[in-house]
Design an enzyme around this catalytic site. Structure first.
Site, PDB file in Angstrom:
ATOM      1  N   HIS A  35       0.843  -1.208   0.000  1.00 27.35           N
ATOM      2  CA  HIS A  35       0.000   0.000   0.000  1.00 27.35           C
ATOM      3  C   HIS A  35       0.873   1.250   0.000  1.00 27.35           C
ATOM      4  CE1 HIS A  35      -2.716  -3.019   2.021  1.00 27.35           C
ATOM      5  NE2 HIS A  35      -3.543  -2.540   1.114  1.00 27.35           N
ATOM      6  N   GLY A 155      -2.926  -1.922  -7.026  1.00 24.65           N
ATOM      7  CA  GLY A 155      -1.764  -2.819  -7.078  1.00 24.65           C
ATOM      8  C   GLY A 155      -1.943  -3.931  -8.100  1.00 24.65           C
ATOM      9  N   GLU A 156      -0.836  -4.294  -8.741  1.00 19.46           N
ATOM     10  CA  GLU A 156      -0.874  -5.382  -9.730  1.00 19.46           C
ATOM     11  C   GLU A 156      -1.024  -6.752  -9.064  1.00 19.46           C
ATOM     12  OE1 GLU A 156       2.537  -5.024 -12.284  1.00 19.46           O
ATOM     13  OE2 GLU A 156       1.622  -3.381 -13.431  1.00 19.46           O
ATOM     14  N   VAL A 184       4.709  -5.459  -4.552  1.00 17.68           N
ATOM     15  CA  VAL A 184       5.882  -5.387  -3.665  1.00 17.68           C
ATOM     16  C   VAL A 184       6.009  -6.751  -2.986  1.00 17.68           C
ATOM     17  CG1 VAL A 184       6.907  -4.214  -1.674  1.00 17.68           C
ATOM     18  CG2 VAL A 184       5.492  -2.937  -3.295  1.00 17.68           C
ATOM     19  N   SER A 194      -2.166  -8.235   3.231  1.00 15.66           N
ATOM     20  CA  SER A 194      -2.623  -8.087   4.618  1.00 15.66           C
ATOM     21  C   SER A 194      -2.824  -9.463   5.252  1.00 15.66           C
ATOM     22  CB  SER A 194      -3.935  -7.301   4.656  1.00 15.66           C
ATOM     23  OG  SER A 194      -3.766  -6.096   3.952  1.00 15.66           O
TER      24      SER A 194
END
Ligand code: PAF
Length: 283
Positions: A35, A155-156, A184, A194
């Site tokens: 994030h 995000g990818e 990431v 998460s």
């Protein structure tokens, strides 16, 4: 960084000052460096154009309608103070924590309106998690209407969600730019999520096998020919493989091979924790 408990409070505060363009990062909290990368990219793009004053706005809302398992919703971690610290360090200007009442003034709907974007919504996560993308699309649409952003960052890692949001934007928000941000990874290769915090220490180590196996498939000269071997190795190691597939990156169809366009996608369960990931083929 400013913090608001509702969109109404943020809108009130904005109307008193200069209305800036909004770069928007929607999240469900339990934030991690994935994030932070979204916010840093929004900050970098905002700062790159001194003539266009921009506000980098992040929302934190655990959307109940996109959890197809009630247990998953209950287990979703809420870490507001850590989230605020991470967002301030990443360069957000504003964080908004809307309530369920503000997002769903007539109560949480049992089901959201069905979204049918063909293969985009029917395969992989769409097939495994009925109703999930209906909930995602309705909350993202509502968040876009409230924030009126000119750019939104996704995000990818959630590649299918990204493709669906791009389609939603094409259909309904023609002046909005969707900015994809690279996944990431932890040093082991495990994609940040998460849910990783719910893995036991031993499973967290083992989980790196998922990206390793997916990369072997993605880098193979004939990826589809080796998918079965990767599934077998993962299952032998204790992963429950929901799918591991090679699909077209834009249409998500099991299309004929197109060089440069294909991706490997997977969803697995490890120790009761569901993990997803994807890689481009041929890199
Ligand atoms: O990716 C997420 O965190 C959520 O699906 C999103 C886009 C914030 C919608 O609730």
């Amino acid at each position: 960084m400013k913090r608001f408990g509702s969109f109404a409070a943020w809108i009130g505060d904005r109307s008193e000052g200069r209305m800036l363009e909004v770069f928007f990062v929607p999240t469900m909290g339990a934030l991690h460096q994935g994030h932070a990368a979204l916010v840093k990219e929004a900050r970098r793009m905002a700062d790159a154009d001194a003539l266009r004053p921009v506000e980098v706005v992040v929302s934190i809302f655990i959307n109940p309608t996109q959890f197809n398992e009630p247990g998953d919703f209950m287990a979703y971690p809420a870490t507001p103070e850590e989230d605020v610290a991470l967002l301030a360090a990443a360069g957000a200007d504003t964080v908004i924590f809307p309530s369920v009442d503000e997002m769903y003034p007539s109560g949480i709907p049992g089901t959201s309106d069905m979204v049918d974007f063909g293969a985009l919504t029917s395969v992989m996560e769409g097939a495994m998690r009925p109703g999930h993308f209906d909930g995602v699309v309705s909350v993202v649409r509502s968040l876009f209407k409230k924030t009126q952003p000119t750019s939104a960052f996704f995000g990818e890692k959630d590649w299918q969600q990204l493709a669906i949001v791009q389609r939603l934007v094409e259909l309904e928000f023609d002046t909005l730019d969707v900015v994809p941000v690279q996944t990431v990874r932890e040093s082991s290769g495990l994609a940040m999520s998460s849910r990783n915090s719910r893995l036991s220490e031993a499973d967290r180590k083992k989980a790196s096998m998922l990206s390793a196996e997916m990369m072997k498939v993605a880098r193979h000269a004939r990826p589809r020919a080796v998918v079965g071997f990767a599934v077998e190795r993962l299952e032998r190691a204790g992963f429950e493989v929901e799918y591991l597939e090679v699909r077209h990156g834009l249409t998500l169809a099991e299309a004929p091979w197109e060089p440069g366009a294909m991706r490997v996608f997977a969803a697995v369960c490890l120790g009761g924790v569901r993990l997803i990931d994807n890689f481009p083929c041929g890199n």
